[in-house]
Design an enzyme around this catalytic site. Structure first.
Site, PDB file in Angstrom:
ATOM      1  N   SER A 238      34.216  38.271  42.835  1.00  0.00           N
ATOM      2  CA  SER A 238      35.489  38.298  42.115  1.00  0.00           C
ATOM      3  C   SER A 238      35.323  38.745  40.667  1.00  0.00           C
ATOM      4  O   SER A 238      36.233  39.349  40.099  1.00  0.00           O
ATOM      5  CB  SER A 238      36.148  36.916  42.153  1.00  0.00           C
ATOM      6  OG  SER A 238      36.458  36.550  43.480  1.00  0.00           O
ATOM      7  N   HIS A 303      36.201  34.516  37.762  1.00  0.00           N
ATOM      8  CA  HIS A 303      37.398  35.347  37.775  1.00  0.00           C
ATOM      9  C   HIS A 303      37.842  35.675  36.351  1.00  0.00           C
ATOM     10  O   HIS A 303      38.163  36.822  36.032  1.00  0.00           O
ATOM     11  CB  HIS A 303      38.535  34.625  38.503  1.00  0.00           C
ATOM     12  CG  HIS A 303      38.243  34.275  39.922  1.00  0.00           C
ATOM     13  ND1 HIS A 303      37.329  33.311  40.283  1.00  0.00           N
ATOM     14  CD2 HIS A 303      38.767  34.746  41.088  1.00  0.00           C
ATOM     15  CE1 HIS A 303      37.286  33.202  41.595  1.00  0.00           C
ATOM     16  NE2 HIS A 303      38.148  34.072  42.114  1.00  0.00           N
TER      17      HIS A 303
END
Length: 364
Positions: A238, A303
């Site tokens: 991610s 993230h």
């Protein structure tokens, strides 16, 4: 055509007048690729000094774009003589694909025509495809000899690739954690975003630029976890995916009027919803009680690290299509900030864990 240019420049000044340059184009324009001819005409029309640099001509014919050439093209009233690239008919499937990629990623018509005319698919977008294939096969073939990696399984941390706070001295884990994922849905969403966003971006900007953004997001993600969520492991790509997607979305927003991709508002909404759903799932999973304590769930900070890389370094790289980043002040500012963060995180990993009274999960 080069000897003819020297005939128009007997004093060897490196310049020819726009009038002589235009007559040269009219005489030999049929031998040039139509989009290159159009860019050359735009160069002549927009030049306010009444002369054309010979090196700019060489750069165009050799598929190179310098800052001086780009500034000459963009200054004044830029006139494109023929119809837009989107209106051209009779294109093959591969030509329509290249045109689609140009409109998906580039905000200026002259850049789209330049890319459409010069793209040769050599080399192909190998980086994103390779990363995706390696992640898929490692994920399915290596991890616990199972089809999916379930983070509720007590043995999921017994892997040499994912990042674990107790094993942070093993430097490769700050990169290789991208090949492990927390479930098939986690892998699936990252693979889709990598292919739908990463491959077109690599086709336009090249493997070197896109791989730099991707790897920078990956490293920033794992280091962000080691600083802000010190007791958690990390899995998933991610960080790199969010770096690419956030850079692409930010580039669309910054050049909203020039972007001609179809359904751009709907596509942005879908991308943001998918990213929000995956991020929300990661947050929920991080704080959800583990079924096998003290086996912790992965962190979601990777993230955020990827997003920060995307909206800084990534935006600069995507905005400066085919320009030398070494000449961009903003590039150096963001790169310096990134390197300072990396150095800070390294020293943090060396000293902070021993100074703070943390209860780390046991080593796998």
């Amino acid at each position: 055509h080069f000897p003819l240019l020297f005939q128009f420049d007997p004093d060897n000044t490196g310049y020819i007048s726009t009038e002589k340059f235009r007559s040269l184009l009219q005489r030999h324009g049929s031998e040039l690729d139509p989009h290159k001819l159009e860019v050359l005409l735009a160069l002549a029309d927009s030049n306010s000094e009444g002369r054309i640099c010979y090196q700019d001509f060489v750069n165009l014919m050799s598929n190179k774009r310098s800052n001086s050439f780009r500034q000459a093209i963009l200054q004044g009233n830029r006139r494109l003589c023929s119809k837009a690239l989107l209106e051209e008919t009779g294109l093959s499937l591969s030509q329509r694909l290249i045109r689609h990629v140009a409109y998906e990623t580039l905000p200026r018509e002259i850049d789209r025509k330049w890319y459409y005319d010069s793209y040769t698919c050599c080399p192909p977008p190998w980086f994103m495809i390779t990363i995706t294939i390696v992640a898929f096969f490692l994920y399915n073939g290596v991890v616990l000899d199972r089809f999916v990696l379930q983070v509720t399984h007590p043995l999921y941390l017994k892997n040499a690739l994912l990042y674990h706070p107790q094993l942070r001295a093993q430097a490769w884990r700050y990169l290789t954690y991208i090949f492990m994922h927390a479930g098939i849905e986690h892998l699936g969403l990252n693979v889709v975003l990598q292919l739908l966003v990463g491959v077109p971006l690599e086709m336009v900007h090249g493997a070197a630029r896109i791989s730099f953004v991707y790897v920078a997001g990956v490293v920033a993600g794992s280091l962000a976890v080691s600083v802000a969520d010190m007791t958690a492991p990390v899995v998933g790509s991610s960080g790199g995916v969010y770096a690419l997607v956030s850079a692409h979305l930010a580039n669309i927003v910054m050049n909203w009027s020039g972007m001609k991709c179809q359904f751009k508002l709907l596509r942005m909404a879908v991308a943001l919803i998918c990213m929000s759903f995956e991020f929300g799932r990661a947050v929920w999973l991080r704080f959800h009680p583990s079924a096998y304590p003290p086996c912790p769930h992965p962190s979601f900070m990777a993230h955020l690290g990827g997003v920060m890389v995307g909206i800084t370094i990534g935006v600069v790289i995507l905005r400066n299509y085919e320009q030398r980043l070494q000449d961009q002040t903003l590039w150096w500012i963001f790169l310096s900030i990134y390197l300072i963060f990396v150095l800070f995180a390294i020293f943090w990993n060396i000293f902070a864990y021993s100074l703070l009274d943390l209860k780390l999960p046991p080593p796998p």
